[in-house]
Design a protein around this motif. Structure first.
Motif, short mmCIF file in Angstrom:
data_model
loop_
_atom_site.label_atom_id
_atom_site.label_comp_id
_atom_site.label_asym_id
_atom_site.label_seq_id
_atom_site.Cartn_x
_atom_site.Cartn_y
_atom_site.Cartn_z
N UNK A 43 4.26 6.11 8.30
CA UNK A 43 3.47 4.94 8.68
C UNK A 43 3.99 3.65 8.04
N UNK B 237 -10.19 -6.91 10.47
CA UNK B 237 -11.40 -6.66 9.69
C UNK B 237 -11.86 -7.94 8.99
N UNK C 205 -4.42 5.94 12.59
CA UNK C 205 -3.51 6.71 11.75
C UNK C 205 -4.03 8.12 11.53
N UNK C 206 -5.30 8.34 11.84
CA UNK C 206 -5.93 9.62 11.50
C UNK C 206 -6.35 10.40 12.72
N UNK D 15 -7.49 1.21 11.99
CA UNK D 15 -7.07 2.06 10.88
C UNK D 15 -7.22 3.53 11.26
N UNK D 16 -8.28 3.80 12.02
CA UNK D 16 -8.54 5.19 12.45
C UNK D 16 -7.41 5.76 13.30
N UNK E 106 0.83 -1.20 0.00
CA UNK E 106 0.00 0.00 0.00
C UNK E 106 0.86 1.25 0.00
N UNK E 107 0.40 2.29 -0.69
CA UNK E 107 1.16 3.54 -0.70
C UNK E 107 0.94 4.34 0.59
N UNK E 108 1.60 3.89 1.67
CA UNK E 108 1.40 4.56 2.96
C UNK E 108 2.27 5.81 3.05
N UNK E 109 1.85 6.72 3.92
CA UNK E 109 2.68 7.89 4.18
C UNK E 109 3.99 7.39 4.80
N UNK E 110 5.12 8.06 4.52
CA UNK E 110 6.43 7.55 4.97
C UNK E 110 6.47 7.25 6.47
N UNK F 22 -11.60 -1.61 11.92
CA UNK F 22 -11.76 -0.27 11.33
C UNK F 22 -11.20 0.78 12.29
N UNK G 2 -14.99 -6.59 13.34
CA UNK G 2 -14.85 -5.71 12.18
C UNK G 2 -14.66 -4.27 12.63
N UNK H 62 -7.74 13.81 12.19
CA UNK H 62 -8.94 14.03 11.37
C UNK H 62 -10.20 13.77 12.15
#
Lengths: 477, 213
Positions: free
Chosen positions: B118, B131, B164-165, B161-162, B112-116, B158, B154, B168
């Protein structure tokens, strides 16, 4: 002011919960529905600017959904008084409170500009609908509730992952991470393409399952079949709009990015598949409430096709969103009356509704003609505009298939509706207490009036609003 | 991300297998609850302290570690069920599939194209694996309770994953999502109770009255 829209129904729910008397409690519904409708009117005339943090704003798309949901809810609230009078022995505390909480959550969906907030409100609508579908408390309704809860919860969880992907695409693109709609739209082209792409797919699957886009519609026939008529009307006319609005927000981001054409292509195919599913399953349907579920799948398909076509079809698609809500309201409410009058919803028992319940029978028949796109009703206008837009764009396959499916669905639906409405009432039929009365007939009649009026004459302010909303989706005014 | 956080994530992955491999419902509930608590503490390990963070960590631990398991175990007691026999997908095949999914999650996450900042973290593969294991439990079990547990797994995936954000997701949104989850489980618990009364079992394969003729 805007928060009052959300808080007012919640206050109503609390009051409904506290009222001990089963009969008086139902009166809370129309009171608060009217108050909400009045507030919506005031906010349409004088719309407040965006809230300080940018989370709350009533934009043209939100206005459309809010208007149709509030009108539909108000009509259903009045109907509820008459309906609950026939079901006096069934406790209605949960029903009344959940209806108002649902209204509050549906309203929050329409005014959110933060996708996280929108998601929370949408999930809240899913949950508050569960007790409403279960109102009859029997084995069939619990099965419908369980399927509905599980499929919609998983769908909406997938949509949340889609939102996370969307937010992550802003991180990878080295921007401030955000889920605010305006900034996502303005930076859409700069978002990381891979994550953005994945986000669109997950969001389409997630919101699509809540909208009932085939093949994610499997909960619909059960839920629509077992829920009381007025709950069915809100599911098919109100909740659908909320999920659709969520999808429209994704659409706004997609058209602003470089992927608009691909996203539209997917929507076009999904829409046609939904119409095809509806055409196949509607034929020889012996349960007329389940049949309405397939009609809902069809009309979601029609709107999705319009979104897929883009350009001029967007105006028609949004108009169809309102038409669908209003017509589904008439269909479910009149159908609920017929169900009460015969104590059955199977076409083998229910015949000659025009004789037994003349008003409900006539309304059911008229709404059937309207929903299948017969003139002079307003769904005819929107469906005609969508087809002509397909041909104008040179998309003959879409236009042709669209017409074929409409014809098949008309035949399929007629084969269920006509025997129910016409003919003689079977002699050995069970006696029931239900007779057509003003409180159960006037609300659907009012909606029918709206559909007829809008078919003949679309008020200029509404037209203006539809153009503005289509403009938000990238369709020129 | 520090090594303690990584150990937490490995433990979360092991808990997936605990849920996949057991027929004891109480044990599965506790495993999912423990996973929820571990995930709830994670933000405290990877982000600097703030009152918002403290509030959200405490509420996640309370909801996922105490309230939700309490609701589910109460539903189990009322419906008088202990184990699940004969799931749609057996326990051994579930474990094998779970292992397969976890491996795939690691392979996929590496591409996956992750941010550097991560790249190379365990968070993304752990999230995807959880998941998919959740989805497997959801699809593979007959009992309504097990399906709820699958849904919770599940959600946990999810949620991971959150992580990482964190920026946001404002506190209000996180709290709202958590509240939705809690109310969802509450409603599901009530429905399960009614299913068991109506059908004298919570076997969802008996829910088959509604179908196309």
């Amino acid at each position: 002011m805007m928060w009052a829209l959300v808080l007012l129904p919640l206050a109503g729910a609390l009051i409904a919960w506290l009222i001990p008397d089963n009969r008086k409690r139902a009166l809370v519904l129309p009171v608060f529905a009217l108050a909400q409708l009045f507030l919506v009117g005031a906010l349409l005339v004088d719309t407040p600017p965006v809230s300080p943090a940018g989370w709350i704003l009533l934009d043209p798309l939100g206005k459309l959904a809010l208007i149709s949901n509030s009108v539909l809810f108000a009509v259903c609230a009045f109907y509820a008084v008459g309906y609950l009078a026939y079901r006096r022995r069934r406790p209605n505390r949960v029903l009344c409170a959940a209806l108002l909480v649902c209204l509050s959550a549906m309203t929050l969906v329409t005014i959110s500009q933060h996708l996280g907030l929108l998601w929370i409100a949408l999930e809240a609508t899913t949950l508050t609908m569960a007790p409403l579908i279960y109102f009859n408390h029997n084995a069939r309704s619990i099965e419908a509730t369980w399927k509905y809860l599980l499929i919609c919860s998983v769908g909406i969880a997938i949509a949340l992952l889609g939102l996370f992907f969307l937010a992550y695409s802003t991180i990878v693109a080295k921007q401030d991470v955000t889920l605010l709609l305006p900034s996502l739209i303005s930076d859409a082209a700069a978002l990381h393409p891979g994550w953005r792409h994945a986000a669109f797919i997950f969001l389409l699957v997630g919101f699509g399952s809540k909208m009932g886009l085939a093949p994610l519609h499997t909960w619909k026939p059960d839920a629509y079949g077992e829920a009381p008529g007025l709950v069915g009307a809100l599911l098919a006319g109100g909740l659908v709009n909320c999920a659709l609005l969520a999808l429209l927000r994704v659409y706004q981001i997609a058209v602003a990015s470089t992927e608009g054409a691909m996203f539209q292509g997917v929507l076009l195919v999904m829409g046609l598949i939904s119409m095809a599913f509806a055409a196949v399953f509607m034929a020889r349907q012996s349960d007329f409430k389940r049949m309405l579920a397939y009609s809902s799948v069809e009309h979601i398909g029609i709107i999705t096709v319009a979104l897929g076509l883009g350009k001029g079809a967007l105006f028609a698609g949004l108009l169809h969103m309102i038409n669908n809500s209003m017509t589904k309201g008439v269909l479910f409410l009149s159908c609920g009356n017929i169900h009460r009058a015969y104590n059955s919803k199977s076409t083998t028992t229910v015949r000659g509704a025009l004789r037994r319940t003349p008003w409900s029978g006539a309304l059911f028949l008229a709404a059937f003609l309207a929903i299948t796109g017969s003139p002079p009703f307003s769904p005819f206008v929107s469906e005609f505009l969508i087809v002509s837009s397909a041909f104008v764009q040179g998309n003959f396959w879409t236009g042709g298939l669209f017409l074929v499916f409409l014809a098949l669905i008309f035949i399929g639906m007629a084969s269920t509706v006509l025997p129910v409405v016409l003919g003689e009432v079977p002699a050995d039929i069970e006696r029931t207490r239900y007779r057509d009365t003003l409180p159960t007939v006037l609300p659907p009649l009012l909606l029918m009036g709206i559909i007829l009026t809008m078919g003949l004459w679309l008020p200029a302010p509404l037209q203006q609003l539809l153009h503005e909303a289509a403009g938000q989706l990238g369709g020129g005014a | 991300m520090n090594s303690l956080a990584d150990q937490f994530l490995v433990l979360c992955l092991l808990l997936n297998f605990a849920v996949l491999g057991t027929s004891r419902l109480n044990f599965s509930v506790r495993s999912v609850a423990l996973q929820g608590v571990l995930l709830g503490i994670l933000p405290a390990l990877v982000h600097p302290f703030s009152w918002h963070l403290a509030f959200i960590v405490v509420s996640i631990v309370l909801v996922k570690g105490a309230l939700i398991p309490f609701l589910i175990i109460r539903a189990i007691k009322r419906a008088e069920i202990e184990r699940e026999f004969q799931p749609f997908i057996g326990y051994i095949p579930s474990l094998v599939l779970g292992a397969l999914f976890t491996t795939l999650a690691f392979i996929f996450a590496a591409k996956l194209p992750l941010a550097p900042e991560h790249a190379g973290l365990l968070v993304v593969p752990a999230s995807l694996a959880t998941l998919m294991c959740g989805f497997l439990v959801l699809m593979g079990r007959r009992k309504a309770i097990s399906q709820v547990l699958g849904y919770l797994l599940m959600e946990n995936g999810i949620f991971l994953f959150g992580l990482l954000l964190a920026d946001a997701m404002p506190v209000m949104v996180e709290a709202g999502a958590l509240l939705d989850l809690l109310v969802g489980i509450f409603v599901m618990g009530i429905v399960i109770n009614h299913i068991s009364r109506e059908f004298s079992s919570i076997d969802t394969s008996r829910l088959s009255a509604l179908r196309e003729e």
